[in-house]
Scaffold this motif. Structure first.
Motif, PDB file in Angstrom:
ATOM      1  N   ALA A   1       0.822  -1.217   0.000  1.00  0.00           N
ATOM      2  CA  ALA A   1       0.000   0.000   0.000  1.00  0.00           C
ATOM      3  C   ALA A   1       0.859   1.271   0.000  1.00  0.00           C
ATOM      4  N   VAL A   2       2.071   1.131  -0.541  1.00  0.00           N
ATOM      5  CA  VAL A   2       2.985   2.269  -0.676  1.00  0.00           C
ATOM      6  C   VAL A   2       3.605   2.169  -2.061  1.00  0.00           C
ATOM      7  N   LEU A   3       3.715   3.291  -2.779  1.00  0.00           N
ATOM      8  CA  LEU A   3       4.299   3.244  -4.124  1.00  0.00           C
ATOM      9  C   LEU A   3       5.810   3.467  -4.072  1.00  0.00           C
ATOM     10  N   ALA A   4       6.493   2.994  -5.115  1.00  0.00           N
ATOM     11  CA  ALA A   4       7.954   3.158  -5.179  1.00  0.00           C
ATOM     12  C   ALA A   4       8.300   4.643  -5.206  1.00  0.00           C
ATOM     13  N   ASP A   5       9.455   4.969  -4.656  1.00  0.00           N
ATOM     14  CA  ASP A   5       9.865   6.376  -4.592  1.00  0.00           C
ATOM     15  C   ASP A   5      10.186   6.899  -5.989  1.00  0.00           C
ATOM     16  N   ASP A   6      10.000   8.193  -6.164  1.00  0.00           N
ATOM     17  CA  ASP A   6      10.431   8.888  -7.377  1.00  0.00           C
ATOM     18  C   ASP A   6      11.946   9.058  -7.281  1.00  0.00           C
ATOM     19  N   PRO A   7      12.701   8.478  -8.230  1.00  0.00           N
ATOM     20  CA  PRO A   7      14.166   8.549  -8.121  1.00  0.00           C
ATOM     21  C   PRO A   7      14.703   9.980  -8.166  1.00  0.00           C
ATOM     22  N   GLY A   8      13.865  10.926  -8.530  1.00  0.00           N
ATOM     23  CA  GLY A   8      14.294  12.324  -8.544  1.00  0.00           C
ATOM     24  C   GLY A   8      14.577  12.897  -7.160  1.00  0.00           C
TER      25      GLY A   8
ATOM     26  N   ALA B   1      16.451  13.159  -3.638  1.00  0.00           N
ATOM     27  CA  ALA B   1      17.706  12.764  -3.009  1.00  0.00           C
ATOM     28  C   ALA B   1      17.569  12.757  -1.495  1.00  0.00           C
ATOM     29  N   ALA B   2      16.518  13.362  -0.965  1.00  0.00           N
ATOM     30  CA  ALA B   2      16.379  13.473   0.494  1.00  0.00           C
ATOM     31  C   ALA B   2      14.896  13.601   0.836  1.00  0.00           C
ATOM     32  N   GLY B   3      14.625  13.953   2.077  1.00  0.00           N
ATOM     33  CA  GLY B   3      13.239  14.098   2.529  1.00  0.00           C
ATOM     34  C   GLY B   3      12.653  12.751   2.906  1.00  0.00           C
ATOM     35  N   PRO B   4      11.494  12.752   3.560  1.00  0.00           N
ATOM     36  CA  PRO B   4      10.877  11.491   3.985  1.00  0.00           C
ATOM     37  C   PRO B   4      10.369  10.699   2.772  1.00  0.00           C
ATOM     38  N   ALA B   5      10.713   9.421   2.723  1.00  0.00           N
ATOM     39  CA  ALA B   5      10.386   8.593   1.556  1.00  0.00           C
ATOM     40  C   ALA B   5       9.026   7.923   1.741  1.00  0.00           C
ATOM     41  N   PRO B   6       8.437   7.427   0.655  1.00  0.00           N
ATOM     42  CA  PRO B   6       7.175   6.686   0.778  1.00  0.00           C
ATOM     43  C   PRO B   6       7.293   5.551   1.802  1.00  0.00           C
ATOM     44  N   GLY B   7       6.264   5.393   2.601  1.00  0.00           N
ATOM     45  CA  GLY B   7       6.281   4.405   3.677  1.00  0.00           C
ATOM     46  C   GLY B   7       6.577   5.029   5.020  1.00  0.00           C
ATOM     47  N   ALA B   8       7.393   6.102   5.021  1.00  0.00           N
ATOM     48  CA  ALA B   8       7.729   6.771   6.278  1.00  0.00           C
ATOM     49  C   ALA B   8       6.553   7.621   6.744  1.00  0.00           C
TER      50      ALA B   8
END
Ligand SMILES: Cc1cc2nc3c(=O)[nH]c(=O)nc-3n(C[C@H](O)[C@H](O)[C@H](O)COP(=O)(O)OP(=O)(O)OC[C@H]3O[C@@H](n4cnc5c(N)ncnc54)[C@H](O)[C@@H]3O)c2cc1C
Lengths: 64, 540
Positions: free
Chosen positions: B427-434, B436-443
């Motif tokens: 229920a979480v999508l893959a991160d946008d590779p663009g 480089a920082a910040g809270p990632a999907p799932g967090a």
């Protein structure tokens, strides 16, 4: 060393002491200190570490 | 337990209400089918009912007792739990009563060797941790649901059996006026560590029991010390043991002390023994004024969980699904997150705003969180109650060095915070590779001060797109099934924290975890993400 690496070392040492049992911990730790001192290859650093270790509050048997 | 002469709910500071079972006309509809039945009105069951109600779903909440749980039990409520309560519109009484804290102090043989701060700052709406007695936690949750027409609370109503069926479950219920069967489409088992539902389904908790046993005692006293967690390692009052001291509201103090290997638990919880043990701890911390004993109990460190949290139409939440050690202060916090997680998922499913696949993401997310708690708790347990000579020697060495060496102090930090990241969740999508920082999907989404209020104040209890661009915001809001939209100022300070640009966006789930993010968001991309994250099609 990163905090995670420090923690891994801490855990490896705890397990090593348990593996050496019934030999008392100071035996295995003393051997380890000599090995690490040789690997460090810097007597002045070793002296500094000894002084730092002695600054700590008294150990289990010398406490009260 | 309470001192001799005082009943189980005879507290020095809390008046327990007495709730009646359903009576009169209410009894005519007791057997009417309900979309969701929740077994157990502990904190976890009540939070589940509140979450479902916020999503427009009716529930029947069944509780065997006629009042709240006795004793203060879980007292540390973490920041993320406050965010959950905030998003459900229920945080105000908690904030007014609880004592927020950020600092912990560790003492080794009477000497303070370490002070640690939990992450906090001006961008945080809430403190990292709050102390509040469990009775108040339950009272405030009850106040949030008591007038909620979608929640039917039935006190003194024990579930005595259940029969699973294809499209639901039939529950057998007994109350003082009789017994009846309640058909439910879904059952949430929030009936605690000794779950009757778990037993009825023949399921067992799996895992380990640790050696460390603690007595937890609450005392009432006027004691002048700020709300700072104190950990006493190897103190004079309990040589070789560990003691924890927490301040709670109403001049109540929690003293947790470890029992030695040779101490008999039966004897240790005798009133005179508890009094003597508490007195010696109080002497050590320099409290020489009067104190009263309020309540005590014994608690051991277990890491036990069900292998699967969902069995057909029955879903386990809270202590019925997992028992975690006391040190991580996750027992309650973990359970509240379970309730919120299944609450919004079932809420969406039952209001036709999600497909059934969404429910399948519950076990991997929440069981993953529990396993993470176990890993951290095992580390904490080894530090608080070293199980062997090796761990003992190294623990004492770290404590001995902590005074002079910061890195050694870090080994003693209980690391109680950080919400779990649902990294591999369906229920979480893959991160946008663009990024480089910040809270990632799932967090968990981070909080931000927005000058006057906080981002978390603006997040409704549903999917929310957090973005900057006005045109994007408008376009997304106009789509069917759109998330709520919160538009932030194009502010470099915010961009630095989120690693965003003016065209970026975060899609925040109802539980405040990030579902997806884009460096360059489009309305079509957001719509596709909503479709995927709510499992509208089984084949994606
Ligand atoms: C003595 C003790 C001390 C604790 N100390 C701490 C602590 O210091 N820190 C910490 O984090 N956690 C602590 N915990 C754990 C914490 O209290 C729990 O994690 C928390 O209460 C879990 O909430 P819950 O709603 O899942 O379960 P519970 O609070 O146990 O609620 C379950 C509810 O289900 C009801 N119920 C049970 N069976 C049935 C049935 N058949 N039909 C209907 N209702 C039923 C019960 O009456 C109860 O109200 C402690 C627990 C105990 C028992």
């Amino acid at each position: 060393m990163t905090p995670d690496q420090t923690e891994s070392v801490y855990e490896a040492l705890a397990r090593a002491i348990d593996r050496a049992a019934p030999e008392p911990p100071e035996q295995v730790l003393a051997r380890l200190c000599l090995l690490l001192a040789r690997a460090l290859d810097d007597p002045a650093q070793v002296d500094k570490a000894i002084e730092a270790a002695l600054r700590a509050p008294p150990g289990p048997d010398g406490g009260r | 337990m309470r001192p001799a002469g005082r009943a189980e709910t005879d507290s020095l500071y809390f008046t327990y209400p007495a709730f009646d079972p359903p009576r009169g006309a209410a009894r005519h509809t007791l057997s009417e089918r309900t979309p969701v039945a929740i077994v157990g009105a502990g904190p976890v069951g009540m939070l589940a009912a509140l979450t479902l109600a916020r999503h427009g779903v009716r529930s029947v909440l069944l509780e065997a007792r006629g009042t709240f749980n006795d004793g203060s039990r879980a007292i540390c409520v973490a920041r993320q739990s406050f965010h959950i309560l905030q998003s459900l519109g229920a945080v105000a009484p908690f904030e007014a009563k609880a004592l927020g804290w950020t600092t912990g102090r560790s003492f080794y043989r009477g000497q303070q060797i370490l002070e640690f701060e939990m992450p906090d700052g001006p961008d945080e709406r809430f403190r990292p941790m709050y102390n509040l007695e469990q009775q108040y936690i339950e009272q405030f949750l009850w106040e949030a649901i008591r007038n909620e027409p979608l929640v039917d609370i039935r006190w003194q109503s024990a579930v005595t059996g259940l029969v699973p069926a294809e499209d639901g479950v039939a529950l057998d219920i007994a109350d003082p006026e009789g017994s009846y069967t309640l058909p439910a489409d879904w059952v949430l088992a929030a009936d605690g560590a000794r779950s009757a539902v778990r037993r009825a389904l023949g399921l067992r908790l799996q895992g380990e029991n640790y050696e460390g046993r603690y007595v937890i005692a609450d005392v009432k006293m006027a004691h002048d010390y700020p709300t700072i967690r104190r950990a006493l390692f190897d103190p004079a009052c309990r040589p070789g043991g560990t003691v924890l001291i927490h301040r709670q509201p109403d001049d109540i103090w929690r003293i947790d002390y470890q029992l030695g290997e040779d101490e008999d638990a039966e004897e240790a919880i005798r009133e005179d023994v508890v009094r003597a043990s508490v007195a010696s701890v109080l002497a050590e911390i320099g409290h020489d004024a009067p104190w009263e004993l309020e309540w005590w109990s014994v608690y051991s460190a277990n890491t036990l969980a069900l292998d699967e949290y969902r069995h057909g139409r029955v879903v386990f939440i809270g202590d019925s699904a997992h028992i975690v050690p006391i040190f991580g202060v996750r027992g309650l916090n973990n359970g509240l997150a379970d309730a919120h997680n299944i609450g919004w998922k079932l809420g969406r499913l039952l209001t036709d705003r999600a497909g059934p696949g969404l429910i399948d993401s519950y076990t991997p997310e929440r069981r993953g969180a529990t396993l993470d708690v176990f890993a951290n708790a095992s580390k904490s347990a080894r530090f608080m109650t070293p199980p062997t000579r090796g761990w003992q020697v190294m623990r004492d060495a770290a404590l001995g060095l902590a005074l002079t060496e910061g890195w050694a102090g870090a080994l003693a930090n209980p690391r109680q915070m950080t919400p779990f990241t649902y990294a591999d969740s369906p229920a979480v999508l893959a991160d946008d590779p663009g990024f480089a920082a910040g809270p990632a999907p799932g967090a968990a989404m981070i909080d931000l001060s927005l000058g006057g209020d906080f981002l978390s104040d603006r997040l409704p209890p549903d999917f929310t797109l957090v973005c900057f661009d006005a045109a994007l915001a408008e376009e997304v809001a106009a789509q069917p099934g759109a998330p709520a939209v919160v538009r932030l100022d194009d502010d470099p300070r915010i961009h630095a924290r989120l690693a965003t640009g003016a065209a970026s966006a975060y899609l925040v789930r109802p539980d405040l975890h990030i579902g997806a993010r884009w460096r360059h968001a489009t309305a079509a991309g957001v719509a596709a993400a909503m479709h995927a994250l709510t499992f509208r099609e089984e084949t994606r």
